[in-house]
Design an enzyme around this catalytic site. Structure first.
Site, PDB file in Angstrom:
ATOM      1  N   GLY A 278       0.821  -1.206   0.000  1.00 27.91           N
ATOM      2  CA  GLY A 278       0.000   0.000   0.000  1.00 27.91           C
ATOM      3  C   GLY A 278       0.855   1.256   0.000  1.00 27.91           C
ATOM      4  N   HIS A 451     -20.953  -4.938 -34.614  1.00 26.46           N
ATOM      5  CA  HIS A 451     -20.657  -6.367 -34.600  1.00 26.46           C
ATOM      6  C   HIS A 451     -19.575  -6.688 -35.630  1.00 26.46           C
ATOM      7  CE1 HIS A 451     -21.309 -10.676 -34.324  1.00 26.46           C
ATOM      8  NE2 HIS A 451     -21.283 -10.707 -35.658  1.00 26.46           N
TER       9      HIS A 451
END
Ligand code: FAD
Ligand code: NAD
Length: 480
Positions: A278, A451
């Site tokens: 972190g 598509h």
């Protein structure tokens, strides 16, 4: 001697440099103080992001993914790529060149927009004054109409694994290995651990990631996290949850890492160890007590929704304030405060900040996940669609993962979109745009998606919310 500016920004990372550029573009006399010195001993703008964060890590992720594809995936397309090898120093040099280009680009933007770049350290003192101490030379006091604090964050260090030369390293050291470590240990299965662990795993390191908590990526939708964990394990990464590191010892160029898990005390020996547990806000010597700026209980500079501190005219942005430690969040906060300083009314929408983990598959999300929706009550519905059932994904041999939608069951409004799969980072941005405009699930159901495209998976997930997905064998209309 003191100099007057409309705006003084302290910190030249993605938060600070964006604030400075925007302020200058809005006609304000602006200076940006940055103290970063790069590994060649030269001042460099761009902060953590450009020097040792987003940009260099993505450069290495892209190089190593191409290597992985050439070695493992080309054959399925009928391409033979025998004898593929990786020149690690060349890969690191490419990364360094990219960093130089990016940091130099920020300096160029400063020049083009009339921002004064002050190389050295800034400190806020009482009365909205800023003490500027150049790398070489005497301290000067700058008088500022407004001050923006943007000093970022630093890696958290843990006493059980102190950094040691180029053997036990933080995120910066992990970008500099000159050869592939045979055995690589990583402490922390967070975003840095997974991204940098992936880099070296793809080049052949045996990677072991030791994670203290029992949940994999707790901030990620549970189903998404589960899919990513499965995928990374399949790629050979040994990710061990509920594992507490108790010590480390460097001996004869190796590191012995001790830890305890459900089965008791154990240790592993590795050639390199990355500590990635972190980051914390970097506010060291940034302001005097009488400056009036306050910290919150977690050490972040206390600010309101508009990034205003407790001192009128003093703002704080990026990793030093609450919210996710992300470059784009820092940048947009920088732009917001510059606009506020220039007298504009604006407010960042904190509910629509996307997050991405650049592993393969990528994970990306925006908004609420199912666990968060559930915690708020029962009024939510979900839809899901797998890349496996998408023609473009099949054609590209990229069928891992899915898109998941969380929506309000009363209003039909999209609350969150969570993706694990190919180009998740790019597909998420379509959800960000939809959510910024307050779109409903039906709005996206009614749109035409090209598509064959990976984005059709987002469309089908929207349709699936109401049990209407076309390329699905499920026939029952689902409620949740
Ligand atoms: P910083 O970028 O940390 O910049 C702060 C600057 O202020 C630094 O140059 C520092 O030297 C300077 N400074 C500090 N104190 C002073 C002072 N007193 N006077 C003058 N200058 C000072 N985020 C993403 O969104 N996407 C990613 O893919 C991503 N990848 C990452 C990968 C890694 C390995 C790491 C470590 C981080 C990554 N991040 C990523 C996070 C991102 O880098 C940070 O969120 C972002 O840099 C924060 O920006 P900032 O402007 O707040 O601070
Ligand atoms: P993180 O908070 O993402 O993960 C740290 C992990 O270490 C956690 O899972 C935590 O449970 C674990 N941990 C803490 N102490 C430990 C210990 N003693 N032993 C074992 N595990 C321990 O932090 P990070 O990976 O260091 O990254 C810091 C921040 O940088 C991130 O939160 C993110 O905001 C930012 N970042 C973003 C990106 C991106 O956007 N793609 C990439 C890298 C970093």
């Amino acid at each position: 001697m003191s100099e007057n500016y409309d705006v003084v920004v302290i910190g030249g990372g993605p938060g600070g440099y964006a604030a400075a550029i925007k302020a200058a573009q809005l006609g304000l006399k602006t200076a940006c103080i940055d103290k970063y010195i790069n590994k060649n001993g030269k001042p460099a703008l761009g902060g953590t992001c450009a020097n040792v964060g987003c940009i260099p890590s993505k450069a290495l992720l892209d190089s190593t993914w191409k290597y992985h594809e050439a070695k493992e995936d080309f054959a399925v397309h009928g391409i033979s790529a025998e004898g593929v090898s990786m020149d690690v120093p060349a890969m690191i040099k490419r990364k360094d060149d990219i960093v130089e280009k990016q940091t130099g680009g920020v300096a160029m933007l400063f020049q083009a927009n009339g921002v004064t770049y002050l190389q050295g350290t800034g400190k806020l003192v009482a009365g909205k004054k800023v003490e500027f101490t150049p790398h070489e030379g005497d301290m000067q006091v700058l008088e500022a109409g407004s001050v923006v604090l943007a000093t970022g964050s630093e890696p958290i260090q843990i006493p059980v694994a102190p950094l040691h030369e180029d053997i036990v390293v933080d995120n910066s050291g992990a970008l500099e290995f000159t050869e592939v470590p045979k055995r690589l240990g990583v402490i922390g299965a967070g975003i840095i651990g997974l991204e940098l662990g992936s880099v070296w795993n793809r080049l052949g390191s045996e990677v072991v990631i030791l994670e203290a908590v029992d949940t994999f990526l707790p901030m990620v939708d549970k189903q998404v996290g589960k899919e990513l964990l499965k995928s990374l394990k399949k790629q050979g990464m040994d990710i061990r949850l509920s594992t507490r590191v108790t010590g480390s010892e460097v001996k004869d160029g190796e590191v012995i890492v001790s830890f305890s898990d459900d089965e008791g005390d154990k240790n592993i020996t590795v050639d390199k160890l990355i500590v990635a547990v972190g980051r914390r806000p970097y506010t060291e010597d940034l302001f005097t007590v009488d400056s009036g700026v306050n910290l919150d209980e977690r050490g972040f500079i206390f600010v309101n929704q508009s990034c205003q501190t407790d001192v009128p005219g003093v703002y704080a942005i990026g990793d030093i304030v609450r919210g996710p430690a992300l470059a784009h969040k820092a940048t947009e906060e920088g732009v917001m405060v510059a606009e506020i300083i220039a007298g504009h009314h604006t407010q960042l929408n904190y509910d629509c900040i996307p997050s991405v983990v650049y592993t393969h598959p990528e994970v990306a999300w925006v908004g609420m996940n199912e666990e968060q929706a559930k915690a708020e009550g029962d009024d939510y519905k979900t839809g899901m669609f797998a890349f496996m059932a998408n023609g473009r994904a099949v054609a590209a041999n990229e069928t891992t993962g899915f898109v998941k939608v969380v929506a309000d069951s009363k209003t039909d409004r999209i609350l969150g979109v969570h993706i694990v799969g190919p180009q998740a980072s790019e597909i998420t941005m379509q959800a960000v745009i939809a959510m910024e405009f307050g779109a409903s699930v039906e709005d996206l159901q009614m749109m035409v998606f090209a598509h064959p495209g990976l984005s059709e998976v987002l469309h089908e997930a929207m349709l699936d919310v109401d049990g209407k997905a076309i390329h699905s064998a499920k026939r029952r209309k689902k409620r949740r």
